[in-house]
Scaffold this active site. Structure first.
Site, PDB file in Angstrom:
ATOM      1  N   GLY A 171       0.813  -1.214   0.000  1.00 47.02           N
ATOM      2  CA  GLY A 171       0.000   0.000   0.000  1.00 47.02           C
ATOM      3  C   GLY A 171       0.848   1.265   0.000  1.00 47.02           C
TER       4      GLY A 171
ATOM      5  CB  VAL B 242       9.304   4.578 -10.888  1.00 45.76           C
ATOM      6  CG1 VAL B 242       8.840   5.989 -11.207  1.00 45.76           C
ATOM      7  CG2 VAL B 242       8.688   3.582 -11.872  1.00 45.76           C
TER       8      VAL B 242
ATOM      9  CG  LEU C  55      -0.908   1.878  -3.990  1.00 47.47           C
ATOM     10  CD1 LEU C  55      -2.021   1.588  -4.999  1.00 47.47           C
ATOM     11  CD2 LEU C  55       0.013   0.681  -3.855  1.00 47.47           C
ATOM     12  CG  HIS C  56       5.689   4.829  -4.661  1.00 43.84           C
ATOM     13  ND1 HIS C  56       6.148   4.086  -5.734  1.00 43.84           N
ATOM     14  CD2 HIS C  56       6.214   4.240  -3.553  1.00 43.84           C
ATOM     15  CE1 HIS C  56       6.913   3.118  -5.304  1.00 43.84           C
ATOM     16  NE2 HIS C  56       6.966   3.161  -3.982  1.00 43.84           N
ATOM     17  CD  GLU C  57       3.161   8.497 -10.798  1.00 44.30           C
ATOM     18  OE1 GLU C  57       3.192   7.726 -11.775  1.00 44.30           O
ATOM     19  OE2 GLU C  57       2.177   9.221 -10.542  1.00 44.30           O
TER      20      GLU C  57
ATOM     21  CB  SER D  70      11.092   3.955  -1.174  1.00 44.99           C
ATOM     22  OG  SER D  70      10.821   3.295   0.054  1.00 44.99           O
ATOM     23  CB  SER D  71       5.946   3.284   0.934  1.00 46.37           C
ATOM     24  OG  SER D  71       5.304   2.757  -0.209  1.00 46.37           O
TER      25      SER D  71
ATOM     26  CD  GLN E  74       7.165  -7.942   3.722  1.00 40.73           C
ATOM     27  OE1 GLN E  74       6.294  -8.651   3.221  1.00 40.73           O
ATOM     28  NE2 GLN E  74       7.802  -7.037   3.009  1.00 40.73           N
TER      29      GLN E  74
ATOM     30  CG  HIS F 185       3.332   0.787  -5.405  1.00 41.03           C
ATOM     31  ND1 HIS F 185       3.577   1.823  -4.536  1.00 41.03           N
ATOM     32  CD2 HIS F 185       3.850  -0.317  -4.823  1.00 41.03           C
ATOM     33  CE1 HIS F 185       4.210   1.361  -3.464  1.00 41.03           C
ATOM     34  NE2 HIS F 185       4.392   0.052  -3.611  1.00 41.03           N
TER      35      HIS F 185
END
Lengths: 281, 281
Positions: free
Chosen positions: B31, B176, B33-35, B185-186, B61, B37
């Site tokens: 989740g 990206v 989400l960025h460009e 990165s989130s 994880q 994803h």
């Protein structure tokens, strides 16, 4: 009947069945088929449109000092038996087909793999779960049939199917026995006539435990004591374990209350045999 | 767009698509989400009939001292972005849906999970492989799309797909970047303005290494030395690792010959960032 030795061949057969909407039953075996395996095939045939049987002596479930090399094999006989039962596909890969060089991903066995047979066979259930997951992915069965002689194996597999959200049902099937009561096992082939007679102590011990339960006894100590005593009376037998565990997490039971697996492993000479029953109260 | 919070709901949606012979692409995410994803979703939409996005911050994880609780979440925004991209299904389970009480079966990570990020994050790839296998079983994609910023993750997943004979293709997609070069990165959300500026040292260091390679340098020591020097010049940065490994088994490369992954992990203040490039000679 199709015979596939490669993953690609097996997948092609299965894909064609699936494209016709057929329901597939899988009977995973290590070959050297006996009436126990055949009962699984019958059950699969009754419940599914097509039956696949895998014949693969899986190296990763054998320990370094176990009987992988010696394990009995007779593919000619196995394929005849399968053909006679109307099996649609035998999948019989070589070890290198299932574990090509560099293979490195395994299923970590859950905690219920650590007791019973897991204690003397570290890595055994890791190997079983890994190969069975691979077989499930290759053959994509709707149903998979396993004998309850390997009860711990069945419970570990059932847990894997739940935990990993696999799209199939694992079906436990009753142990098939000789008229003497001896549970069928490919490893019975290792026994001399004298040893085979001695091996009846497993059945005797379990029968004694069941009689005590029927008579109202519920103390694990007393029930397992009776088993140990019976095995001890047989000079060729040496007990590896006799345990009572509940059938969820396979943790020890002191007092029989809920569904309980009573399982034993006994060495008869050089041969390790297992047997069990499930008490449902 | 369907939104499924339970395994049963998600399976029902996917089963209906499969019964119509539709090709399914999966984009597994945590989740926020960025460009990056969104580029995976675009790729999946271009190659498949239906796209499913999973949004699940996977507890298994994360290590005990990592940022599971703090990891950024914004489901309202994520679902808007997915709807705008024509996503067919968002699968957004709670942790207890994916790991009910008693869950006990995991995928054991292969050897290529032990170096690089695996060194400081023991158990990380075990958690990743387990949750991704579960997502594969629940959503049964034909294709699954992963960003190469997490290169080691991709190589571990690719190994799992091969080793376990899974019926799908994993597709690596390019990282990206912001116009500054910073990899999306989130976790960039953790960075202050000053830290975000400092984080450019990752890009600078990797660019320097690529320049050396373009100029004909092939010695790992020299190439990694240039990276370490660049990171050392940034006061807010602390290097966790800079490594060069071949892309098969992820073993160390002294001399660049075959396809090589150059990967780094750098702490900028409290935030751990990773980046990499793959040199193809």
């Amino acid at each position: 009947m199709e015979i596939a030795a490669t993953v690609a061949q097996a997948k092609a057969v299965v894909r064609s069945w699936r494209s016709h909407g057929l329901k597939l039953g899988l009977v995973p075996t290590m070959g050297y088929l006996h009436e126990g395996h055949l009962s699984l095939i019958d059950r699969a045939a009754a419940e599914c449109d097509r039956v696949a049987v895998s014949v693969f002596v899986n190296p990763t479930q054998f320990g370094p000092n176990e009987d992988f090399e010696r394990y009995p094999r007779d593919f000619a006989k196995d394929s005849k038996l399968c053909a006679a039962k109307g099996v649609g596909l035998i999948f019989c890969p070589e070890p290198a087909e299932m574990y090509p060089p560099g293979h490195a991903t395994y299923v970590e066995a859950p905690a219920l793999a650590t007791g019973l047979c897991g204690r003397s066979r570290p890595g055994h259930f890791r190997g079983v779960l890994t190969v069975v997951l691979k077989l499930f992915m290759i053959l994509e069965p709707d149903m998979a049939y396993f004998g309850l002689k390997d009860a711990q194996q069945f419970f570990c597999l059932k847990k894997m199917v739940e935990d990993l959200n696999l799209n199939l049902t694992v079906v436990p099937c009753p142990t098939v026995r000789e008229s003497s009561g001896l549970a069928l096992s490919s490893r019975n082939a290792y026994l001399s006539a004298e040893e085979k007679n001695a091996a009846l102590c497993l059945t005797k011990a379990l029968n004694k435990a069941e009689s005590l339960l029927k008579a109202g006894e519920r103390r694990g100590e007393v029930i397992l004591g009776a088993i140990k005593e019976t095995i001890a009376q047989e000079p060729l037998a040496s007990l590896e374990y006799a345990e009572a565990v509940e059938t969820g997490q396979l943790t020890e039971v002191k007092e029989f209350v809920t569904e309980t697996l009573v399982a034993i492993a006994v060495h008869i000479g050089q041969t390790r045999l297992i047997d069990n029953f499930i008490w449902r109260g």
